[in-house]
Design an enzyme around this catalytic site. Structure first.
Site, short mmCIF file in Angstrom:
data_model
loop_
_atom_site.label_atom_id
_atom_site.label_comp_id
_atom_site.label_asym_id
_atom_site.label_seq_id
_atom_site.Cartn_x
_atom_site.Cartn_y
_atom_site.Cartn_z
N TRP A 1 -0.88 -14.08 -6.03
CA TRP A 1 -2.27 -14.13 -6.49
C TRP A 1 -2.36 -15.10 -7.67
O TRP A 1 -3.22 -15.97 -7.70
CB TRP A 1 -2.73 -12.71 -6.89
CG TRP A 1 -4.15 -12.66 -7.37
CD1 TRP A 1 -5.27 -12.54 -6.59
CD2 TRP A 1 -4.61 -12.73 -8.73
NE1 TRP A 1 -6.39 -12.55 -7.38
CE2 TRP A 1 -6.01 -12.65 -8.69
CE3 TRP A 1 -3.96 -12.85 -9.96
CZ2 TRP A 1 -6.80 -12.69 -9.84
CZ3 TRP A 1 -4.73 -12.88 -11.11
CH2 TRP A 1 -6.15 -12.82 -11.04
N ARG B 1 -7.31 -11.60 10.18
CA ARG B 1 -8.60 -11.17 10.72
C ARG B 1 -9.72 -11.98 10.07
O ARG B 1 -9.60 -12.46 8.95
CB ARG B 1 -8.83 -9.69 10.39
CG ARG B 1 -7.94 -8.78 11.20
CD ARG B 1 -8.02 -7.37 10.71
NE ARG B 1 -7.42 -7.25 9.40
CZ ARG B 1 -7.42 -6.14 8.67
NH1 ARG B 1 -8.02 -5.06 9.12
NH2 ARG B 1 -6.84 -6.10 7.49
N LYS C 1 -3.17 -6.88 0.57
CA LYS C 1 -2.34 -7.17 1.75
C LYS C 1 -2.66 -8.56 2.32
O LYS C 1 -1.74 -9.31 2.66
CB LYS C 1 -2.59 -6.10 2.79
CG LYS C 1 -1.56 -6.02 3.89
CD LYS C 1 -1.82 -4.78 4.76
CE LYS C 1 -3.30 -4.75 5.10
NZ LYS C 1 -3.76 -3.51 5.68
N PHE D 1 -5.28 -1.37 7.23
CA PHE D 1 -4.95 -0.17 6.46
C PHE D 1 -3.45 -0.11 6.15
O PHE D 1 -2.79 -1.14 6.01
CB PHE D 1 -5.39 1.09 7.20
CG PHE D 1 -6.90 1.22 7.36
CD1 PHE D 1 -7.79 0.62 6.50
CD2 PHE D 1 -7.41 1.99 8.40
CE1 PHE D 1 -9.16 0.77 6.65
CE2 PHE D 1 -8.79 2.16 8.56
CZ PHE D 1 -9.65 1.54 7.69
N LYS E 1 -17.91 -5.80 -0.93
CA LYS E 1 -16.66 -6.52 -1.08
C LYS E 1 -16.81 -7.94 -1.56
O LYS E 1 -15.92 -8.48 -2.21
CB LYS E 1 -15.90 -6.51 0.24
CG LYS E 1 -15.39 -5.13 0.60
CD LYS E 1 -14.70 -5.13 1.96
CE LYS E 1 -13.46 -5.98 1.96
NZ LYS E 1 -12.81 -5.98 3.28
N ALA F 1 -10.21 -0.79 11.91
CA ALA F 1 -8.84 -0.29 11.88
C ALA F 1 -8.77 1.21 12.13
O ALA F 1 -7.70 1.79 12.12
CB ALA F 1 -8.19 -0.65 10.56
N THR G 1 -3.90 -11.05 0.63
CA THR G 1 -3.42 -12.00 -0.37
C THR G 1 -1.92 -12.24 -0.20
O THR G 1 -1.45 -13.39 -0.24
CB THR G 1 -3.73 -11.46 -1.79
OG1 THR G 1 -5.13 -11.21 -1.87
CG2 THR G 1 -3.32 -12.45 -2.86
N PHE H 1 0.24 -6.89 -10.31
CA PHE H 1 -1.07 -6.83 -10.97
C PHE H 1 -0.87 -6.96 -12.46
O PHE H 1 0.21 -6.64 -12.99
CB PHE H 1 -1.80 -5.54 -10.60
CG PHE H 1 -2.47 -5.60 -9.25
CD1 PHE H 1 -3.84 -5.78 -9.14
CD2 PHE H 1 -1.71 -5.52 -8.08
CE1 PHE H 1 -4.46 -5.87 -7.90
CE2 PHE H 1 -2.32 -5.61 -6.84
CZ PHE H 1 -3.70 -5.78 -6.74
#
Lengths: 557, 557
Positions: A410, A95, A72, A302, A106, A274, A74, A382
Site C-alpha cells: 500500500w 473482480r 486483500k 471474503f 465504499k 461472495a 491491495t 497498517f
C-alpha cells in the site's frame, strides 16, 4: 506522521501505458484487442492459450475479515507488481467493482495506495459496461417471464412460488420487496417480487463460470425462472430466451485488460457476490492472466472459509485448474479484533488480544493445508501496527513451517512486497500438483455441506430447516446431487453468527434455505440472513462525488 | 420481384473504415478520440468548433407517421451519403436506439437497406453505454431520494404527491405501477411509484440539451424530485446529488462517432422520448456534425407537428442555431392512409386516397413555411408505389413552389438520393437567415400552448383540465413562465385523437396535465394518454435473437 495522498490522487498521477502497447508487450495481437478508450481493452476469449502453455496460479485469500477490510485486493495488486519487480512475469486477475457500493459506502474498489489498478475512476464507474450488460440481460428475462404470464402463462408458472426477480447495480433498499403488475389488466399480473443488486444475479455467476460462448448459452438455458403448479422447475430455455441473453452478453464475456500503477497487466472481469455466489473474478480472466504471465495472481471473496473454499470446489473445478500456491492475507488489526478487541480501538499495541486472535489465522492455515496446496502468509502492514505485533504474527507462522512476510505494498507498491513475492514464487515453483477437493462430487448435497462445515468452519455438524429438507428432496428428484455447494454465510465468523470471532468451537451450522443456481451450476446453502440488495448509509459516498472543471473525477476516495 | 437482403445482412457485409482513420480524415486529432472497439469512438465536447466555423444544418422531418414507419432515419442517413456523393461534405447526426424496443417489436433502429449507420449490432445493443449511464444516474437519484425519506425526510418530501420514479431500458409493463418499500422498517417507506423506460428519463433530455459539463450540472441541480408538504418543488440540488450524477454521465455526454454504409461520418448520440421530451439527438452531436461537415444532416422525432416544432422551439433555441433547410419525408403509403385507406391495404394504386391524403402533407408544409425556413419534400420510395402515385406527390409539391424529389436511398444508398441532395443543398445554400419562432418566449405558458395548437395543429383552441390549470398557477408562482413548451400528443394525427388522419378541422386540444421538466428546461403538456413504459408484444423480437458460433449477431432484422 507522513501525510498520505488519497487513492484517487495517486491514481490520477500514474503514468499509464496505452493499452494497445501494453497488450503488444504481453504478446497479444493488437488486431484482436478491442480498445475502450486508451487505457482499457476487451480481449476476445480466443486469446486464452491451451493449458500446457499457461503459467501458474497464485490465489490470494484472507482470514475472516473485519468491517474495515483487510486489503486483500491491495495485496493481490501489490504482489503482482512485486513479482514483476523481482523479474517474474505476473499478470493480475481481479473482480470488477459494483457501482452500488461505490455510490454507497465504499467509494471505490481497485486496491489502494500504491497498489491499485487504473484508470481507477473508469473501473469504479461504468468500466466497459459488463455489469450494465448483465443488468440488461437479467431484466430482459424478467420482462419476458412477466410478459409470458400476462399473455396466458402457457408454461403454468406459479407466481405464488416466486419467479425470476430483477436486478439493479444500485444500493436501494426500497426495491427489496415490491408488488409489481398493478394498475389493471393492461399492466401485467400483480405479484410480489423484488430487486437484488446486479452482482447477485445468477447471470453474473454464469458469466464468470462460462467456458466460452457455447457453455454460456447452455448455462443460460438451464437457469430456473420459477416453478410450475406441480412444483417442477421452469427454465430460461423453456422460454427460448437464452439466445437474446447471450447476444446481450456478447461483449461482457470478454475479459477487460487494464494495468496497475506500475504497469503490471491486470484482467479485471466479473464480480459475483461472495455469499449466494462464488465471489471470484471470471474463469476467462484467470485463464487469460495465466496465458500471458508466468504467474496469474488472483483473489477470492471474503475469508478463506468462504472465498478459498469456493475457489477450490467451484471455480477451479469448472476451470479444470488448480492454484499452485495460496497467499493468506492477515492484518494485525483484524487479529486483535478476533482476539476480543473492539473495532474502534485497534490503534494501540495489544499483544494479548493478538495472540488470542491468531487462532483464527491458524484455522485458515489448516484449511489450506487440507486442500494440499502450499500457503504463504502476507501480513498486510497498517500504519498503527507495532514491530512487536508484526513480528509475533510472522514467528507464529514460521514456527508452523509456513512462510510469512510483511506486505508494505500500500505504501511502497511492488517494492514493498518483494520478500512476499519471493516466498510466493518459491512455493508455487515447488508445487506441480493439483489441489485435493474436500469432498467427492458424487456424494449427496447434504453430505457435501456437512464436510464443509466440519472441515472448513470447524463446526460439530449441520441442521437443516424443514424447507431446506424439502429442497434436498427436490434436488434429488431433479438429478442435481452432483452439483457443488455454494455456502452463503457471514464473512465475519467461521460460524454462522457474525459475533463469534476468533476460532469458535462447539457450534453447529443451520441451513435455513437451499436454492438451485442451475445455470451457475451450484446449490446455494443459506445460513443466517443474507442481504442481496444493500441500502445506502446515512451519508452516501455519492454526496461527495463530482466532476471537476477539467473533467477529472472527484470523491472516489 | 427482386429478393432483398435483410438490414443485418447488408450491415454485416459493409466495409468499415477504422474509426481512428475516419476521425483523422474528418480533421479530428486522433489523440482526443476515445475508441470503443475499432469502429466506434467518443469525441470530447472540446472538439465542437465555434459557430462561425460550423457548417449548415439540414433538418429531416416527416408528415404524420403511420404504424409502419416512414423511413425518416433511412432518408437522413441516405441524404448524408448522397450529399457526399455529389461532392458536398456532410456529416449525419442521429438519435441512438433504445434497447427496450429493440428487444420488443422493432429489432433495430439504425436506418435501413443501403442507408444504415454501422456497426448496427453494436449501436442497437449497448453501443457505448450512454443509456446505461443514464439509467444508473437516474436510479442512483431515486435511491438517494428514498434513502433521504427513510432516514428522516428532512426536506419534507410528500410521498403522496409522487417522487422521482425509476427507469429501465426494457419494455416491461409490470413495472409501470408498483408499490415499493415493503417488508418492514429496515426496508424503506412503503409508497406507490413505478418505472419509465430510460429514454423517458428527464436526465436523457438534460443530457441532450446540455451545452457542456457546467450546464449539465446546472440542469441536473434544477431537476424536481418531488414536492414538499406545502406544495413547493424539491430539487436534485437540495439533495446535493448533481455532482454524483454528473460523474456518472461524464462519458455519456460525449457524442459517439460511427459511420454509414458508405463511410459518411455519423454522430449517433442521445435519444429522448418524442412525446414527454423533445425527441432529437443531442445538441452536442448536432454541433459536432456541423463542426466537421459543410452540412449536418439531422432528424427530429415523429412528424413535423411534434418533432420539427420542438426542434425549432426547444433544441435550436437551446443551441442558438437554426436549420438552413428542412427535408420533409412523405411516403405514398402514408398519404393513402391519411386519405382513408386501411393500413393493411396500401399495396395497390389508389390515386383518390392519395389525393385526399395530400392535405396532411400540405399542413406540414404550411408549418415549416411559418417558421420561415426553406423546405424540400423527399418522397421515400417503397416497392409497391406506382409511378402515377409518386408523380402526383411530386407535382403537388412543385405546383406549390416546393422542391420535391424521390429518395431511393433504401435500395440504392447515396446514389438513390442525389437529386434530393442537390435540392436540399441548393435550398440550404440560399438561406442565410434564422428561423422565426411561432411564439415569443416571454408570453405565458398557456398562450404558448394556444399558439402551437392553432398554428401547427390547426386546432380551434385549447382546453385545460382543472389539474392543468392548477399547475399553470404553480408555474407562474415558481417564475417559470419563460420556459418553452414540450407537447406530448399522439404522433399519428394533427389532433389529439389518433384516429383523425389527414388534415382534421374544427377540433380542440385538451391538455389534461402539465409537468415541469425543470432540468430539461421545458413544460410538458400532456394530451391524450401517453405511455412512458412500453410492454412486450405477443412474440417479442428477443425470441429470434442469438449469437452465432462465429460470434456474429442474429435476429436484429
Amino acid at each position: 506522521m507522513t501525510a498520505y495522498k488519497s487513492d484517487i490522487e495517486i491514481a490520477q498521477e500514474a503514468v499509464l501505458k496505452p493499452v494497445m502497447q501494453l497488450g503488444k508487450e504481453m504478446g497479444i495481437d493488437p488486431d484482436i484487442l478491442e480498445p475502450y478508450g486508451h487505457f482499457k481493452a476487451k480481449v476476445p476469449l480466443e486469446a486464452v492459450k491451451p493449458e500446457e502453455e499457461r503459467g501458474k496460479i497464485i490465489l490470494v485469500t484472507s482470514l475472516n475479515p473485519t468491517p474495515a477490510g483487510e486489503g486483500k485486493s491491495t495485496v493481490t495488486v501489490g504482489l503482482g507488481q512485486a513479482l514483476n519487480a523481482i523479474g517474474r512475469k505476473a499478470v493480475v486477475a481481479l473482480r470488477e467493482p459494483s457501482l452500488g457500493p461505490t455510490m454507497g459506502l465504499k467509494g471505490g474498489a481497485c486496491g489502494g495506495g500504491k497498489s491499485q489498478v487504473v484508470p481507477m475512476e473508469d473501473i469504479n464507474l461504468h468500466f466497459t459496461g459488463d455489469l450494465h450488460a448483465i443488468t440488461s440481460a437479467h431484466n430482459t428475462l424478467a420482462a419476458l417471464v412477466d410478459n409470458h404470464i400476462h399473455r396466458g402463462n402457457e408454461l403454468d408458472l406459479d407466481i405464488r412460488k416466486g419467479t425470476w426477480k430483477r436486478v439493479l447495480d444500485i444500493n436501494d433498499r426500497s426495491l427489496r420487496n415490491i408488488v409489481a403488475g398493478l394498475g389493471g389488466r393492461l399492466h401485467g399480473v400483480p405479484h410480489e417480487t423484488g430487486f437484488d443488486i446486479t452482482v447477485a444475479s445468477e447471470i453474473m455467476a454464469v458469466l464468470c463460470l462460462a467456458d466460452g460462448v457455447a457453455d454460456l448459452k447452455d448455462r443460460l438455458r438451464r437457469m430456473i425462472i420459477g416453478y410450475n403448479s406441480s412444483g417442477k422447475p421452469v427454465t430460461c430455455g423453456d422460454l427460448k430466451a437464452e439466445g437474446a441473453l447471450a447476444l446481450l452478453l456478447r461483449e461482457a464475456v470478454k475479459p477487460n485488460l487494464v494495468q496497475t500503477l506500475e504497469n503490471t497487466p491486470a484482467f479485471v472481469h466479473g464480480g459475483p457476490f461472495a455469499n449466494i455466489a462464488h465471489g471470484c473474478n471470471s474463469l476467462a480472466a484467470t485463464k487469460m492472466a495465466a496465458s500471458y504471465g508466468e504467474f496469474a495472481v488472483t483473489e477470492s471473496g471474503f475469508g478463506a472459509d468462504l472465498g478459498a473454499e469456493k475457489f477450490f470446489h467451484i471455480k477451479a473445478e469448472a476451470g479444470g485448474f488448480s492454484p499452485s500456491a495460496v497467499v493468506l492475507v492477515a492484518t494485525v488489526r483484524a487479529l486483535k479484533m478476533h482476539g476480543g478487541r473492539a473495532k474502534d480501538d485497534l490503534k494501540t499495541e495489544d499483544l494479548e488480544a493478538l495472540e488470542k486472535g491468531l487462532e483464527n489465522l491458524e484455522k485458515h492455515l489448516e484449511t489450506i493445508h487440507a486442500f494440499g496446496v502450499p500457503v504463504v502468509v502476507a501480513v498486510n502492514a497498517f500504519v498503527h501496527d507495532t514491530k512487536a505485533e508484526t513480528d509475533r504474527v510472522l514467528s507464529f507462522c514460521r514456527d508452523k513451517g509456513v512462510p510469512a512476510e510483511t506486505a508494505e505494498v500500500w505504501e511502497h507498491g511492488g517494492a514493498g512486497g518483494t520478500a512476499l513475492a519471493k516466498a510466493a514464487a518459491k512455493a508455487a515453483d515447488a508445487f506441480d500438483g493439483y489441489h485435493t477437493p474436500l469432498y467427492d462430487k458424487k456424494i449427496p448435497v447434504k453430505d457435501k455441506i456437512r464436510r464443509i462445515v466440519q472441515e472448513v468452519y470447524g463446526a460439530e455438524g449441520v441442521d437443516f430447516s424443514k424447507e431446506a429438507r424439502n429442497m434436498l428432496e427436490t434436488i434429488r428428484q431433479e438429478g442435481l446431487e452432483e452439483l457443488p455447494v455454494c455456502m452463503a454465510k457471514t464473512q465475519y465468523s467461521l460460524s454462522d453468527d457474525p459475533s463469534k470471532l476468533g476460532r469458535p468451537r462447539g457450534f453447529r451450522i443451520t441451513v435455513r434455505e437451499l436454492r438451485i443456481s442451475r445455470g451457475a451450476g451450484f446449490i446455494v446453502a443459506l445460513t443466517g440472513s443474507v442481504m442481496t440488495m444493500p441500502g445506502l448509509p446515512e451519508k452516501p459516498a455519492a454526496m461527495e462525488m463530482d466532476v471537476l472543471d477539467d473533467g477529472r473525477a472527484a470523491g472516489l476516495f
